[in-house]
Design an enzyme around this catalytic site. Structure first.
Site, mmCIF file in Angstrom:
data_model
loop_
_atom_site.group_PDB
_atom_site.id
_atom_site.type_symbol
_atom_site.label_atom_id
_atom_site.label_comp_id
_atom_site.label_asym_id
_atom_site.label_seq_id
_atom_site.Cartn_x
_atom_site.Cartn_y
_atom_site.Cartn_z
ATOM 1 N N TYR A 144 57.728 15.255 27.940
ATOM 2 C CA TYR A 144 57.577 16.704 27.754
ATOM 3 C C TYR A 144 57.892 17.445 29.056
ATOM 4 O O TYR A 144 58.626 18.442 29.048
ATOM 5 C CB TYR A 144 56.147 17.014 27.297
ATOM 6 N N LYS A 148 60.860 20.239 29.905
ATOM 7 C CA LYS A 148 60.586 21.590 30.398
ATOM 8 C C LYS A 148 61.216 21.834 31.773
ATOM 9 O O LYS A 148 61.647 22.955 32.065
ATOM 10 C CB LYS A 148 59.082 21.836 30.437
#
Length: 278
Positions: A144, A148
């Protein structure tokens, strides 16, 4: 003429949904999108469209419908996101690929589709939702955080490449914001029986919900702050807001050994049992 905003990932209980509510309250023509229209049943006063950001045909038809109906798009907010929680040695690669496909390539595909229309008008704003973990990655959320960090980097490039056409690009980096993302993250965790990290499974699950503590910033407060920034004539390059956001900005500037010392203890890395010579 009303200003038009198109927002992805507007499922009830999420950040995108809160941003929709704030723009509606300010009189914008809002197009709210999600994969399932019924997941946005709480939204009123806006147009709701089904959109899969990993499907180019879905993207093209959705953007064209907005252009046909509204004539233009003033603001695009790429909020649709997928979780990616788990140790890097354990996380299912299909899950990892989906996270990157939605968070990075879906965002890029949406930006490309909308920017072409904005460029012809000579104006527009594209806001991409990154994360404070884009500043500093943590254990158990490597995929994740990678996605990002890519959003941050991609947006920095978009900002420069689109500036000649009057288009501004900004990163929205939420801190810990009340949403349904913690639940979604928890539901996707799978720790194999032979995992090297079984002894710290509780920390992995805790990481999935780390943004949903009692002190997390309410979604409506976050949305109000972000929208106030997006409505400025000249956008900041980054909009970073919410619980823990200052800490992660600090991590970004601190030496790595300090960041790793703090995060390793906060997230149980120092409690992992060695398998060497066992």
């Amino acid at each position: 003429m009303s200003q038009v905003v198109l927002i992805t990932g507007c499922t009830e209980g999420g950040i995108g949904n809160g941003l929709c509510q704030e723009f509606i309250n300010k009189g914008f023509k809002v197009y709210a999108t999600a994969r399932r229209i019924e997941s946005m049943n709480d939204l009123e006063g806006c147009e709701k469209l089904a959109l899969d950001v990993t499907d180019q045909q879905s993207i093209d038809s959705t953007v064209q419908r907005v252009i046909d109906e509204a004539g233009h798009i003033d603001i695009l907010i790429n909020n649709a996101g997928a979780p990616g929680v788990g140790a890097l040695l354990d996380i299912d690669l299909d899950t990892a690929r989906k996270c990157v496909e939605v968070n990075v390539f879906g965002l890029l595909a949406m930006s490309r589709a909308v920017a072409k229309h904005m460029a012809k008008r000579g104006s527009g704003k594209i806001a991409n939702v990154g994360s404070i973990v884009g500043y500093a990655s943590t254990p158990w959320a490597g995929i994740y955080a990678m996605s990002k960090a890519a959003v941050h980097s991609l947006t920095d490039t978009l900002r420069m490449e689109l500036a000649p056409f009057g288009i501004q690009a900004v990163v929205i980096a939420p801190g810990s914001i009340k949403s349904n993302f913690g639940k979604n993250s928890t539901n996707m965790i799978s720790i194999p029986e032979d995992s090297f990290y079984s002894s710290v499974a509780e920390f992995i699950y805790a990481r999935a919900n780390m943004s949903q503590g009692p002190h997390s910033t309410p979604t409506n407060v976050f949305a109000a702050y972000v929208v106030s920034k997006l409505l400025k004539r000249s956008l900041p390059r980054y909009i970073t807001y919410g619980t823990n956001s200052f800490t992660f900005l600090l991590f970004y500037y601190l030496p790595f050994f300090i960041r790793e010392f703090v995060l390793s203890r906060r997230l149980g890395v120092n409690q992992i049992k060695s398998i060497a010579n066992n």
